[in-house]
Design an enzyme around this catalytic site. Structure first.
Site, PDB file in Angstrom:
ATOM      1  N   SER A  22       8.377 -25.301 -35.717  1.00 48.59           N
ATOM      2  CA  SER A  22       8.913 -25.858 -34.673  1.00 48.59           C
ATOM      3  C   SER A  22       8.174 -26.061 -33.357  1.00 48.59           C
ATOM      4  O   SER A  22       8.435 -26.471 -32.432  1.00 48.59           O
ATOM      5  CB  SER A  22      10.119 -25.077 -34.223  1.00 48.59           C
ATOM      6  OG  SER A  22      11.348 -25.223 -35.047  1.00 48.59           O
ATOM      7  N   LYS A  25       7.351 -29.493 -31.950  1.00 43.82           N
ATOM      8  CA  LYS A  25       8.240 -30.119 -31.040  1.00 43.82           C
ATOM      9  C   LYS A  25       7.444 -30.223 -29.647  1.00 43.82           C
ATOM     10  O   LYS A  25       7.837 -31.093 -28.800  1.00 43.82           O
ATOM     11  CB  LYS A  25       9.781 -29.247 -30.942  1.00 43.82           C
ATOM     12  CG  LYS A  25      10.657 -29.429 -32.153  1.00 43.82           C
ATOM     13  CD  LYS A  25      11.632 -28.853 -32.061  1.00 43.82           C
ATOM     14  CE  LYS A  25      12.549 -28.926 -33.420  1.00 43.82           C
ATOM     15  NZ  LYS A  25      12.662 -27.864 -34.151  1.00 43.82           N
ATOM     16  N   SER A  75      15.695 -26.146 -29.762  1.00 45.70           N
ATOM     17  CA  SER A  75      14.851 -26.453 -30.858  1.00 45.70           C
ATOM     18  C   SER A  75      15.745 -27.214 -31.971  1.00 45.70           C
ATOM     19  O   SER A  75      15.516 -27.024 -33.325  1.00 45.70           O
ATOM     20  CB  SER A  75      14.362 -25.302 -31.446  1.00 45.70           C
ATOM     21  OG  SER A  75      13.155 -25.615 -32.447  1.00 45.70           O
TER      22      SER A  75
END
Length: 170
Positions: A22, A25, A75
């Site tokens: 993640s 991102k 997220s």
């Protein structure tokens, strides 16, 4: 690294290639901010229901700013793909721009394959490269505000669909 001087504070295998997960991102946010305005309304075309999601609905119209909350507070993988889907040329072209952004930031040991950080062969980064991305991210007050939010409720553009978002960074 220390923010202003970029001096290492701690280092352990800083150039070892690992899956970005993640943390991808961060690059998604940096890339998309170059192309969308905060009040721009984007349309959710395809709904992704894999991993952490904010619960977007097909056809939903939502501001770029609210998608950034879903991306950076919660997220949300669906938020990452909604942003990329709305980019001129779609996800494939958006990922090219992500890699251009990484190159611009001198992230020489990073390669991105999707906007959410889902497992994908050949997608990698390093701790050092992530520190470069984080520094660029935190340097932008327009983005850094998002990561300090603990909980927020955002809505679609018509105030019919609401998304309760909680920061998953413990």
């Amino acid at each position: 690294v220390e923010f202003d001087s970029f001096s290492p504070v701690f280092s352990l295998n800083p150039h070892e290639k690992v899956s970005p997960a993640s943390t991808t991102k961060i690059i998604t946010a940096l890339t998309s901010k170059d192309y969308f305005s905060m009040d721009q309304v984007l349309t959710v075309d395809k709904v992704l229901d894999e991993g952490q999601v904010m619960g977007l609905k097909s056809g939903e119209k939502i501001t770029f700013e609210n998608l950034l909350y879903g991306l950076l507070v919660h997220s949300g993988n669906d938020a990452a793909y909604a942003i990329a889907d709305n980019f001129d040329g779609g996800v494939e072209n958006f990922v090219k721009k992500m890699n251009e952004k990484a190159s611009f930031l001198k992230m020489n040991n990073s390669q991105f394959k999707n906007p959410a950080g889902l497992d994908d062969f050949g997608q990698y980064t390093t701790a050092f490269d992530l520190s470069l991305a984080a520094r660029a991210f935190l340097s932008q007050s327009g983005l850094s505000k998002f990561v300090s939010v603990k909980r927020i409720t955002v809505s679609d553009n018509d105030f019919k669909i609401f998304h309760e978002l909680t920061n998953i960074n413990k």
